[in-house]
Enzyme design. Sequence first.
Site, mmCIF file in Angstrom:
data_model
loop_
_atom_site.group_PDB
_atom_site.id
_atom_site.type_symbol
_atom_site.label_atom_id
_atom_site.label_comp_id
_atom_site.label_asym_id
_atom_site.label_seq_id
_atom_site.Cartn_x
_atom_site.Cartn_y
_atom_site.Cartn_z
ATOM 1 N N MET A 91 -1.733 19.479 20.503
ATOM 2 C CA MET A 91 -1.921 20.384 19.367
ATOM 3 C C MET A 91 -0.625 20.609 18.582
ATOM 4 S SD MET A 91 -5.115 20.958 19.636
ATOM 5 C CE MET A 91 -5.472 22.381 18.642
ATOM 6 N N VAL A 93 1.793 18.935 15.247
ATOM 7 C CA VAL A 93 1.964 17.919 14.199
ATOM 8 C C VAL A 93 3.300 17.239 14.438
ATOM 9 C CG1 VAL A 93 2.242 17.556 11.718
ATOM 10 C CG2 VAL A 93 0.591 19.245 12.559
ATOM 11 N N LEU A 94 3.300 15.910 14.387
ATOM 12 C CA LEU A 94 4.527 15.170 14.674
ATOM 13 C C LEU A 94 5.347 14.957 13.401
ATOM 14 C CD1 LEU A 94 2.972 12.549 17.086
ATOM 15 C CD2 LEU A 94 4.419 14.498 17.701
ATOM 16 N N HIS A 110 -9.785 12.140 17.339
ATOM 17 C CA HIS A 110 -10.210 13.370 16.670
ATOM 18 C C HIS A 110 -11.732 13.463 16.727
ATOM 19 C CE1 HIS A 110 -10.051 16.734 13.918
ATOM 20 N NE2 HIS A 110 -11.042 16.178 13.250
ATOM 21 N N GLU A 143 2.170 11.084 8.949
ATOM 22 C CA GLU A 143 2.694 12.455 8.866
ATOM 23 C C GLU A 143 1.650 13.493 8.479
ATOM 24 O OE1 GLU A 143 6.425 12.070 6.604
ATOM 25 O OE2 GLU A 143 6.590 10.225 7.781
ATOM 26 N N VAL A 145 -2.201 15.511 8.755
ATOM 27 C CA VAL A 145 -2.997 16.059 9.860
ATOM 28 C C VAL A 145 -4.287 15.250 9.972
ATOM 29 C CG1 VAL A 145 -4.272 18.076 10.692
ATOM 30 C CG2 VAL A 145 -2.051 18.368 9.596
HETATM 31 C C1 GRF Z 1 -10.723 16.312 22.000
HETATM 32 O O1 GRF Z 1 -11.902 16.701 21.364
HETATM 33 C C2 GRF Z 1 -9.860 15.507 21.054
HETATM 34 O O2 GRF Z 1 -10.591 14.741 20.153
HETATM 35 C C3 GRF Z 1 -9.109 16.574 20.295
HETATM 36 O O3 GRF Z 1 -8.840 17.548 21.271
HETATM 37 C C4 GRF Z 1 -9.808 17.500 22.304
HETATM 38 C C5 GRF Z 1 -9.077 17.331 23.590
HETATM 39 O O4 GRF Z 1 -9.923 17.411 24.696
HETATM 40 N N1 GRF Z 1 -7.945 16.023 19.636
HETATM 41 P P1 GRF Z 1 -9.378 17.010 26.140
HETATM 42 O O5 GRF Z 1 -8.124 17.822 26.388
HETATM 43 O O6 GRF Z 1 -9.115 15.536 26.147
HETATM 44 O O7 GRF Z 1 -10.474 17.397 27.055
#
Ligand code: GRF
Length: 212
Positions: A91, A93-94, A110, A143, A145
């Site tokens: 969670m 942003v890089l 995603h 870069e 989101v």
């Molecule tokens: C997943 O839905 C992924 O697509 C999103 O964050 C969630 C992570 O789930 N980026 P987990 O930690 O892999 O269970």
Amino acid sequence: MRLNLGILVSGSGTNLQSILDAVQQGRLDADVRVVVSNRPGAYALERAAQAGVETRVLDHREFESREAFDRALVQLLRAAQVEWVVLAGFMRVLTPELLHAFPGRVLNIHPSLLPAFPGVNGPGQAFEYGVKVAGCTVHFVDEGVDAGPIIAQRAVPVLEVDDAESLRKRILQQEHELYVEVLQALSEERVTIQPSSGGRARVRIAPPSRRQ
Ligand code: GRF
């Protein structure tokens, strides 16, 4: 070609788990060199430890800027001989600090059919909008989101009986398969990026060769 992976997590880590399982079962030719979490209590860290994979915590609150955090991350990933950076529920942003250190080698998953519903809670956004087809996307990271060239997608129909939570769960199941599929395609060098007329890169995945 065996992929040396560094997997970045923040939460529960079910995508991490599916990658670890695929490696362990010989369905994915990869070596998970290190799992890094920016959250100390992330359950993903336990999953990695269970699988005997090195874990590290890099708490973003201890860094003065995103760039400083990314510099430390790059150092850590390089020390673990990571070649591919896999975001799995990470969670943050890089910044270019990390993206330039691993050019074209940072992937994300995603839970929506991008470019629809970027940002947090893709399945919830899709459900509220009333779409009939939702899904998930694996893409290269740039870069923006949830931006960057799309590698692969899976569609998930929204059922009459769905609520946001049941939809999220069905998308997540597809994520688990899709991420492993893309990583294995990368390890078999079947993924190519080509510029397209619209200026966006187009990613192609060649079918597996019969011998594989
Ligand atoms: C997943 O839905 C992924 O697509 C999103 O964050 C969630 C992570 O789930 N980026 P987990 O930690 O892999 O269970």
